[in-house]
Design a protein around this motif. Structure first.
Motif, PDB file in Angstrom:
ATOM      1  N   ALA A 196       0.834  -1.190   0.000  1.00 36.40           N
ATOM      2  CA  ALA A 196       0.000   0.000   0.000  1.00 36.40           C
ATOM      3  C   ALA A 196       0.875   1.248   0.000  1.00 36.40           C
ATOM      4  N   GLY A 201       0.285  -3.793   3.756  1.00 36.58           N
ATOM      5  CA  GLY A 201      -0.053  -4.419   2.497  1.00 36.58           C
ATOM      6  C   GLY A 201      -0.323  -5.898   2.691  1.00 36.58           C
ATOM      7  N   THR A 211      -6.153  -5.364  -6.631  1.00 31.07           N
ATOM      8  CA  THR A 211      -5.730  -4.665  -5.420  1.00 31.07           C
ATOM      9  C   THR A 211      -6.405  -3.300  -5.343  1.00 31.07           C
ATOM     10  N   GLU A 213      -6.792   0.314  -2.289  1.00 35.12           N
ATOM     11  CA  GLU A 213      -6.695   0.890  -0.953  1.00 35.12           C
ATOM     12  C   GLU A 213      -8.042   1.481  -0.560  1.00 35.12           C
ATOM     13  N   SER A 220      -5.658  -1.886   3.058  1.00 37.48           N
ATOM     14  CA  SER A 220      -5.426  -2.287   1.674  1.00 37.48           C
ATOM     15  C   SER A 220      -6.058  -3.648   1.450  1.00 37.48           C
TER      16      SER A 220
END
Length: 417
Positions: A196, A201, A211, A213, A220
Motif C-alpha cells: 500500500a 499491504g 488490489t 486501498e 489495503s
C-alpha cells in the motif's frame, strides 16, 4: 472482340472470384475471438477466458457484464496481460475474471486499447447456484501481523519478520503499520505482493489478481487466486491508535456511553468505510477476510465472565459489533469461544502490564486487538496467537527474537466450493 479476349475475361472473373473467396476465408480465419471451456459456472467460480488473434495493444482488455447491459461499467475486467496494470501487448492468451457474480446470464466482451471499440463478438455464459463438480475444498492459512515500524525497533528486525512468516506456515499475510518493507519481504520469500502507499499491504504465495486501498483509513485489499482457481478477498486494516479507549475504562472511569462515543467518532467511522468498500464482495459468493490491528477490543471479550479483568465493564465495542453485523466471523473466538479461559491477548508482548505504552497511565491493559474475520465460503478450523521466543518488555526488547510489539494471529480455513 476476339475469341481470345472473350475467353480471357471469364477466366479473369473466375480468378477474381476465387481470390475474393480466399480473402474472405482468410479474414474469417484470423478474426479475433473469445472462448471459454464451458458455458455454465457456479457462483464464486473463477472464469478462464481464451482470447485469440487480438490486435496486440498493451491496453486491449476483456470485461464481464450482465447480459444486455451497457459497456460501462463492467463487473470485472483485465488487460490482456491478465492484470489491471498494462505492460506489453499480446495477441492471444488466457485471462481469468473473478467469481463475484450472482446467478444469472452474463456476457464477456473484448475491447481495444482502453476504449469501448469491440474487437470480437461477445460470448455468453450462465452462472448458477449449483456447485461445479470440478471445484474442491482447499485449506488456506492466513496471518495478521503489525510489524512495529517494519521491524525497526529490534535488532535485525526485517530478517525476523521474514522468519516469522516462514515459521507461521501462512499462505497469505496482511501487514500493518509501515508500507516500505512489504515488497522486500515478499521478494525475499519469492511471493506475490501488494504494498500500500501508506500502511502495510498483503503478501501471498498465490497470485494476486486485484488490489485497492481504502479512503480515509490505513487499509489495503488484495484478491488472491488459490491453486484450485477459487478466489478470496483479503483486506488488511490498521485503525487509528489515538485516544485508546481501554484507557478511558481502566483509568479515566468514563461512562460506557462516552467510551462507545469515542470509538464511534474514529475507529467506528473507519470500520464503516471499510465495510462499505468491501460490500460488493461481502454480498457475493466469495470468501472475504478482514484482518489487522484494530486498536480496539472485541465485544466478545468484554463480557460478564471477564468483567473483573476490565474494571467491571461489559461493553459492546462498536468496531467488532459492526463487523459482526456485516456477517463476518471472528476466527479466534469461533475456535476459542470462552474469553475467560482463552483471552487470546495480542496487546502486548512488549508493552506489558508493568511497562505501559503511554506513560501518563500507570499500567498497560492487556487486550485482544488484532483479529482475522471471515465471511462467505470459508470455515475457520484453527486459530492461534503466534509469537517466537519469549519477548522481553519494552526497555529490554532490542534483542527480542519476536520483532514486534503485537502478537500475530494465524488462522486456518477450509474454503468450500
Amino acid at each position: 472482340m476476339s475469341i481470345r479476349k472473350r475467353i480471357l475475361i471469364p477466366v479473369l472473373l473466375l480468378c477474381l472470384c476465387f481470390m475474393s473467396f480466399s480473402m474472405v476465408g482468410n479474414s474469417f480465419a484470423t478474426s479475433p475471438y473469445l472462448s471459454t471451456k464451458k458455458q455454465a459456472y457456479s457462483t464464486g467460480e473463477a472464469i478462464q477466458i481464451n482470447f485469440n488473434q487480438g490486435p496486440g495493444n498493451a491496453k486491449d482488455w476483456i470485461g464481464i457484464y450482465r447480459k444486455g447491459s451497457a459497456n460501462s461499467p463492467s463487473l470485472d475486467w483485465v488487460y490482456v496481460n491478465g492484470s489491471k496494470t498494462a505492460s506489453s501487448g499480446v495477441t492471444q492468451g488466457l485471462v481469468t475474471l473473478n467469481g463475484v457474480l450472482e446467478a444469472g446470464a452474463y456476457e464477456i466482451r473484448f475491447f481495444a486499447n482502453d476504449g469501448y471499440t469491440k474487437i470480437s463478438p461477445d460470448i455468453s455464459i450462465n452462472v448458477t447456484n449449483q456447485k461445479s463438480p470440478s471445484q474442491a475444498s482447499e485449506t488456506v492459512k492466513i496471518m495478521s501481523m503489525n510489524t512495529w515500524q517494519g521491524g525497526a525497533n529490534v535488532a535485525n528486525g526485517f530478517e525476523k519478520i521474514v522468519n516469522a512468516v516462514r515459521l507461521s506456515g501462512a499462505d497469505i499475510v496482511g501487514f500493518q503499520e509501515k508500507a516500505e518493507p512489504v515488497t522486500a519481504i515478499a521478494k525475499r520469500l519469492g511471493w506475490y505482493y501488494y504494498q500500500a502507499s501508506h500502511d502495510g499491504g498483503v503478501i501471498s504465495k498465490y497470485p494476486i489478481v486485484e488490489t485497492f486501498e481504502f479512503e480515509g483509513v490505513g487499509a489495503s485489499a488484495a484478491r488472491v487466486r488459490l491453486p484450485s482457481g477459487q478466489e478470496v478477498m483479503v483486506a488488511s486494516a490498521h485503525l487509528d491508535y489515538r485516544v485508546y479507549s481501554p484507557y478511558l475504562a481502566h483509568f479515566d472511569k468514563k461512562a460506557p456511553k462516552d467510551i462507545i462515543a469515542n470509538e464511534e467518532r474514529s475507529r467506528g467511522v473507519q470500520t464503516t468505510n471499510i465495510l462499505n468498500r468491501l460490500n460488493p464482495y461481502l454480498s457475493a459468493n466469495i470468501p472475504v477476510f478482514l484482518l489487522g490491528d484494530f486498536n480496539a477490543p472485541s465485544h466478545l471479550d468484554w463480557v460478564e465472565s471477564t468483567k473483573n479483568t476490565h474494571q467491571g465493564y461489559v461493553l459492546d465495542w462498536p468496531v467488532s459489533k459492526k463487523i459482526e453485523q456485516a456477517g463476518m466471523i471472528d476466527s479466534y473466538r469461533a475456535i476459542h469461544p470462552d474469553p475467560a479461559a482463552d483471552p487470546g491477548n495480542t496487546w502486548s508482548p512488549v508493552y506489558t502490564y508493568d511497562h505501559p505504552w503511554d506513560t501518563s497511565y500507570p499500567k498497560e491493559p492487556q487486550d485482544r486487538i488484532d483479529f482475522i474475520y471471515s465471511k462467505g465460503r470459508a470455515k475457520a478450523i484453527n486459530s492461534k496467537v503466534f509469537m517466537m521466543g519469549s519477548p522481553k518488555p519494552y526497555g529490554q526488547h532490542q534483542n527480542n527474537e519476536w520483532p514486534t510489539d503485537h502478537a500475530a494471529v494465524v488462522s486456518s480455513y477450509t474454503i468450500n466450493p
